[in-house]
Design an enzyme around this catalytic site. Sequence first.
Site, PDB file in Angstrom:
ATOM      1  N   HIS A   1       0.845  -1.195   0.000  1.00  0.00           N
ATOM      2  CA  HIS A   1       0.000   0.000   0.000  1.00  0.00           C
ATOM      3  C   HIS A   1       0.882   1.248   0.000  1.00  0.00           C
ATOM      4  O   HIS A   1       2.109   1.155   0.067  1.00  0.00           O
ATOM      5  CB  HIS A   1      -0.952   0.002   1.203  1.00  0.00           C
ATOM      6  CG  HIS A   1      -0.290   0.396   2.495  1.00  0.00           C
ATOM      7  ND1 HIS A   1      -0.900   1.160   3.442  1.00  0.00           N
ATOM      8  CD2 HIS A   1       0.954   0.131   2.998  1.00  0.00           C
ATOM      9  CE1 HIS A   1      -0.091   1.341   4.476  1.00  0.00           C
ATOM     10  NE2 HIS A   1       1.026   0.735   4.232  1.00  0.00           N
TER      11      HIS A   1
ATOM     12  N   CYS B   1       6.376   6.428   4.013  1.00  0.00           N
ATOM     13  CA  CYS B   1       5.160   5.644   3.713  1.00  0.00           C
ATOM     14  C   CYS B   1       4.403   6.230   2.520  1.00  0.00           C
ATOM     15  O   CYS B   1       3.432   5.651   2.044  1.00  0.00           O
ATOM     16  CB  CYS B   1       4.240   5.599   4.926  1.00  0.00           C
ATOM     17  SG  CYS B   1       4.985   4.786   6.329  1.00  0.00           S
TER      18      CYS B   1
ATOM     19  N   HIS C   1       4.924   0.323  -0.621  1.00  0.00           N
ATOM     20  CA  HIS C   1       5.752  -0.575   0.201  1.00  0.00           C
ATOM     21  C   HIS C   1       4.822  -1.643   0.766  1.00  0.00           C
ATOM     22  O   HIS C   1       3.623  -1.606   0.487  1.00  0.00           O
ATOM     23  CB  HIS C   1       6.441   0.211   1.330  1.00  0.00           C
ATOM     24  CG  HIS C   1       5.470   0.805   2.296  1.00  0.00           C
ATOM     25  ND1 HIS C   1       4.824   1.996   2.060  1.00  0.00           N
ATOM     26  CD2 HIS C   1       4.980   0.348   3.473  1.00  0.00           C
ATOM     27  CE1 HIS C   1       4.013   2.257   3.064  1.00  0.00           C
ATOM     28  NE2 HIS C   1       4.068   1.274   3.930  1.00  0.00           N
TER      29      HIS C   1
ATOM     30  N   HIS D   1       3.781  -4.821   3.958  1.00  0.00           N
ATOM     31  CA  HIS D   1       3.886  -5.326   5.340  1.00  0.00           C
ATOM     32  C   HIS D   1       3.461  -6.782   5.383  1.00  0.00           C
ATOM     33  O   HIS D   1       2.607  -7.205   4.608  1.00  0.00           O
ATOM     34  CB  HIS D   1       2.951  -4.561   6.288  1.00  0.00           C
ATOM     35  CG  HIS D   1       3.208  -3.101   6.355  1.00  0.00           C
ATOM     36  ND1 HIS D   1       4.285  -2.566   7.019  1.00  0.00           N
ATOM     37  CD2 HIS D   1       2.529  -2.046   5.838  1.00  0.00           C
ATOM     38  CE1 HIS D   1       4.255  -1.237   6.908  1.00  0.00           C
ATOM     39  NE2 HIS D   1       3.200  -0.898   6.183  1.00  0.00           N
TER      40      HIS D   1
ATOM     41  N   ASP E   1      -4.558 -10.801   0.892  1.00  0.00           N
ATOM     42  CA  ASP E   1      -3.201 -11.370   0.864  1.00  0.00           C
ATOM     43  C   ASP E   1      -2.587 -11.235  -0.530  1.00  0.00           C
ATOM     44  O   ASP E   1      -3.219 -11.585  -1.538  1.00  0.00           O
ATOM     45  CB  ASP E   1      -3.250 -12.838   1.286  1.00  0.00           C
ATOM     46  CG  ASP E   1      -1.855 -13.401   1.488  1.00  0.00           C
ATOM     47  OD1 ASP E   1      -0.990 -12.671   2.012  1.00  0.00           O
ATOM     48  OD2 ASP E   1      -1.631 -14.562   1.115  1.00  0.00           O
ATOM     49  N   HIS E   2      -1.352 -10.747  -0.553  1.00  0.00           N
ATOM     50  CA  HIS E   2      -0.619 -10.516  -1.801  1.00  0.00           C
ATOM     51  C   HIS E   2      -1.373  -9.582  -2.749  1.00  0.00           C
ATOM     52  O   HIS E   2      -1.393  -9.787  -3.956  1.00  0.00           O
ATOM     53  CB  HIS E   2      -0.246 -11.850  -2.474  1.00  0.00           C
ATOM     54  CG  HIS E   2       0.902 -12.512  -1.762  1.00  0.00           C
ATOM     55  ND1 HIS E   2       0.747 -13.122  -0.539  1.00  0.00           N
ATOM     56  CD2 HIS E   2       2.217 -12.615  -2.082  1.00  0.00           C
ATOM     57  CE1 HIS E   2       1.925 -13.581  -0.137  1.00  0.00           C
ATOM     58  NE2 HIS E   2       2.829 -13.282  -1.049  1.00  0.00           N
TER      59      HIS E   2
ATOM     60  N   GLU F   1       0.725  -3.978  12.139  1.00  0.00           N
ATOM     61  CA  GLU F   1       1.318  -3.567  10.866  1.00  0.00           C
ATOM     62  C   GLU F   1       2.778  -4.025  10.846  1.00  0.00           C
ATOM     63  O   GLU F   1       3.290  -4.491   9.830  1.00  0.00           O
ATOM     64  CB  GLU F   1       1.224  -2.045  10.777  1.00  0.00           C
ATOM     65  CG  GLU F   1       1.709  -1.439   9.503  1.00  0.00           C
ATOM     66  CD  GLU F   1       1.579   0.067   9.583  1.00  0.00           C
ATOM     67  OE1 GLU F   1       0.591   0.595   9.052  1.00  0.00           O
ATOM     68  OE2 GLU F   1       2.454   0.713  10.190  1.00  0.00           O
TER      69      GLU F   1
HETATM   70 ZN   LIG Z   1       2.732   0.898   5.407  1.00  0.00          ZN
END
Ligand SMILES: [Zn+2]
Length: 282
Positions: free
Chosen positions: A161, A180, A186, A188, A226-227, A270
């Site tokens: 995100h 960010c 990037h 998580h 996910d992914h 996160e």
């Molecule tokens: Zn982030």
Amino acid sequence: MSGRTVRMWRRVVFSSGHRYWMEGHSEEENRLIFGRWASRFNHGHNYVLELAVSGRPHPTNGMVVNIKTVDAIVRERIVSWVDGRSLNDEVPAFRNRSTSLENVALWIVDEVGQALPEGTELDGLHLYEKEDLWVELMLDSKNREGRKLAVGRRYEFAASHRLHCDRLSEAENRGLYGKCNHPAGHGHNYVLEVTVEGELDPLTGMSVDLDELDRVVERLVLERYDHRNLDVDVPELQGKVTTSENVAIAIWELLAPEVPGRLRRVRLFETARNAFELEDWS
Ligand SMILES: [Zn+2]
Ligand SMILES: [Zn+2]
């Protein structure tokens, strides 16, 4: 200051074997009661127990209760009975009672609660069977019947995100969100903890259909998040800044109407260093 109540947590570990099988019931009955969990043979867990004891610190020694006292009670009443042993075969309380995590937690609360010294209260406990499965049992001291018994489950998903608000300028976005806000985004490895309260089934001793909970979380969250890129791929996050606050709210709203039992808490990590939590015990 000595009038204040302080809650102390103490962690204890023990390893025990157990099985989902009731002696005196036929194979067929056991399969009916415990479903895919039914087995004549033990499996085992490294249980982690976190006990919460509260009271007012003693005016002289400054302690709610001496930890040695709590440890001795837990050793004598719990650990000496269960550690390295079979719950079904060696603990009298489980002769005719399912050794579900809920029942083990209820037994520990009974055993420890009645042995604590005057002036201290057992507030409750967390009992982990594995890192991704635990029971939370918290007592209401004003109402001895009042207790919260909930099951916690841990899941993971990886997603990318970017924190960016269309209503702010590029410079404002950079100032507010820092790295960010990098345009290419990037990612998580999010950790999602879901806590659900259900009705305790007197036969199985279980309060939540874990398979159903897993299916709901899989279908509504993991399969869809996910992914993925949260900014692009997830419809309910469109037009929102994908902060973990907003992601946690979106997950709460997805899960609350669908989970078995009542959704009590959603906690979204996160990173290992920050988590965002929504809770409702009403
Ligand atoms: Zn982030
Ligand atoms: Zn087990």
